[in-house]
Every structure is written in C-alpha cells, then in structure tokens.
Design an enzyme around this catalytic site. Structure first.
Site, PDB file in Angstrom:
ATOM      1  N   LEU A 100       0.848  -1.192   0.000  1.00 33.48           N
ATOM      2  CA  LEU A 100       0.000   0.000   0.000  1.00 33.48           C
ATOM      3  C   LEU A 100       0.878   1.235   0.000  1.00 33.48           C
ATOM      4  O   LEU A 100       1.657   1.448   0.944  1.00 33.48           O
ATOM      5  CB  LEU A 100      -0.907   0.043   1.234  1.00 33.48           C
ATOM      6  CG  LEU A 100      -1.996  -1.024   1.382  1.00 33.48           C
ATOM      7  CD1 LEU A 100      -1.419  -2.356   1.864  1.00 33.48           C
ATOM      8  CD2 LEU A 100      -3.047  -0.546   2.378  1.00 33.48           C
ATOM      9  N   GLY A 188       1.442   4.028   5.041  1.00 34.89           N
ATOM     10  CA  GLY A 188       2.118   3.335   3.964  1.00 34.89           C
ATOM     11  C   GLY A 188       2.490   1.993   4.552  1.00 34.89           C
ATOM     12  O   GLY A 188       3.036   1.938   5.648  1.00 34.89           O
ATOM     13  N   SER A 189       2.136   0.896   3.898  1.00 33.93           N
ATOM     14  CA  SER A 189       2.221  -0.360   4.619  1.00 33.93           C
ATOM     15  C   SER A 189       2.114  -1.561   3.679  1.00 33.93           C
ATOM     16  O   SER A 189       2.183  -1.436   2.470  1.00 33.93           O
ATOM     17  CB  SER A 189       1.108  -0.414   5.664  1.00 33.93           C
ATOM     18  OG  SER A 189      -0.143  -0.104   5.057  1.00 33.93           O
ATOM     19  N   ARG A 190       1.898  -2.715   4.304  1.00 35.18           N
ATOM     20  CA  ARG A 190       1.788  -3.973   3.587  1.00 35.18           C
ATOM     21  C   ARG A 190       0.735  -4.838   4.279  1.00 35.18           C
ATOM     22  O   ARG A 190       0.581  -4.786   5.503  1.00 35.18           O
ATOM     23  CB  ARG A 190       3.153  -4.665   3.620  1.00 35.18           C
ATOM     24  CG  ARG A 190       3.235  -6.063   3.017  1.00 35.18           C
ATOM     25  CD  ARG A 190       4.602  -6.626   3.338  1.00 35.18           C
ATOM     26  NE  ARG A 190       4.863  -7.923   2.704  1.00 35.18           N
ATOM     27  CZ  ARG A 190       5.873  -8.152   1.877  1.00 35.18           C
ATOM     28  NH1 ARG A 190       6.706  -7.173   1.570  1.00 35.18           N
ATOM     29  NH2 ARG A 190       6.060  -9.351   1.368  1.00 35.18           N
TER      30      ARG A 190
END
Length: 222
Positions: A100, A188-190
């Site tokens: 993301l 902001g990530s996964r």
C-alpha cells in the site's frame, strides 16, 4: 472516479484529528510565513483527507472466495510458513502480499465470512513495506480466522517505512462478514494473507487490488 466523487467519499474516523491538526498548522503557517507557504500547507492537508478516505465497496457474495484485505499492488506470491504466534503449524502455505503506497485507501477489510480464532501483535522494525523481509521483521498485527466453509486462513497488517501505528478492531471469537472493515495502518504499509491448503491464488504479481472487492483467492478445483 471524478473529483466530485472524491469530495463525497467518507473519511475514516481515525483521520479526523490529523486532518484538523494539518489545517490548523496550515493557517498558522499562512499567518507567519505568507500565502505561498500557507497554500503548500493546505495542499498537504488536502492529501491527508485523501489518505483517510473510506469509500463504500461492492462485496462479492461467494463463500468459495477470499477478497483482498487491502487496496494496493500485489508485490509477492510465495510459499511461507504462517506466523508462529498464530499456532498454525510449520507447513508452508501460499502467502500473498499487497503493498500500500501513501496514495492507496488504507482501510483494511476482512477477506471472508467466518470467526476470528487468534490475534497476536508483534513488535518489530519499520523496513520498506515492499521488501521481502518485511513480513517477518516489521511490526505487525496478525489475525487467524476460520471461514464459513471451514478454511483456516491468516492475514497480517504490516507496518512500513513511514507507518507508525496499526489499528485493528477485531476480537478473538468475533463473527465477521466478508468485506467488513476491521482497521487501518498509517501511513504506507503492507498486508499479507496466508491461504488454506484448499485454496489457490487468483491474482498475479503487479495486479492492482481493491479491498473488499477484488477476488484474491478461491477454493481450489482439485
């Protein structure tokens, strides 16, 4: 989606304080440093509103599928052992990872109807969420669930380079529906999902995902 649709999109409650703070700071900057700096601040404030948007989704009605738990881009499809914290054994499963960016919707959604059977929060690093090692080394919230057809799956919210807070509203024993909102990650990530052995991936690396809508996996025909 046109610009008017973006304006009408609901904002997640977790973003209200941040948006208000950004706008107040922008006004202060305008008063001290002038309109150019102030306008820059307002642009950042508008981005903050965009980041916390929470659009409605059309959820597929099919017990044989899993929907994507997040918006973003599929960055990896590998065989991996589920997190030890969830006690799912040491047999490798298919793990699909979604990256993301700060421009994606960050509201996470439950991939299937079923029951939450395990939760575990793991403290860790804040590596780039697109990196392979992020799934094992970054700070993450782990979730295990049993779907309505008996599949044993897991999914994880993984913090990234910029993200510093993971929000998960699930509880062990909770009954959930496919596509339910369950949390988000700032900024902001996964998101990872571990499939049951009876399921197969329905996506490819590089594919764009829409949380709650895109079919990410389905029951194997074998």
């Amino acid at each position: 989606m046109n610009s008017f649709d973006v304006i009408k999109t609901p904002i997640h409650k977790e973003g209200h304080v941040f948006i208000a703070l950004f706008f107040v700071i922008s006004i202060i900057i305008w008063a001290i440093f002038g309109p150019v700096a102030g306008i820059c601040g307002l642009i950042v404030s508008a981005w903050c509103m965009y980041f916390f948007r929470d659009p409605e989704r059309v959820i597929p009605d099919d017990k044989n599928i899993l929907v994507s738990p997040a918006d973003g881009t599929v960055c990896a499809i590998v065989k991996a052992v589920p997190p030890a914290e969830l006690n799912m054994g040491d047999e490798e499963r298919i793990r699909i990872s979604i990256f993301l960016s700060v421009f994606n919707v960050h509201v996470n959604r439950v991939p299937a109807k079923g029951t939450i059977t395990g939760l575990s929060y793991v403290h860790g690093k804040f590596l780039d969420a697109a990196a392979t090692e992020a799934s094992e080394e970054n700070e993450r919230q782990l979730v295990r669930m049993t779907t309505e057809d008996g599949a044993d799956i897991a999914f994880a919210q993984v913090a990234g380079l910029v993200a510093r807070r993971i929000i998960c509203n699930l509880k062990e024993g909770q009954e959930v529906d496919r596509g339910d909102r369950f949390g988000l990650i700032r900024f902001g990530s996964r998101t990872d999902i571990y499939l049951d052995k009876s399921q197969e991936a329905a996506v490819k690396i590089g594919q764009l995902m829409i949380g709650g809508e895109t079919v990410i996996a389905r029951k194997s025909a074998k």
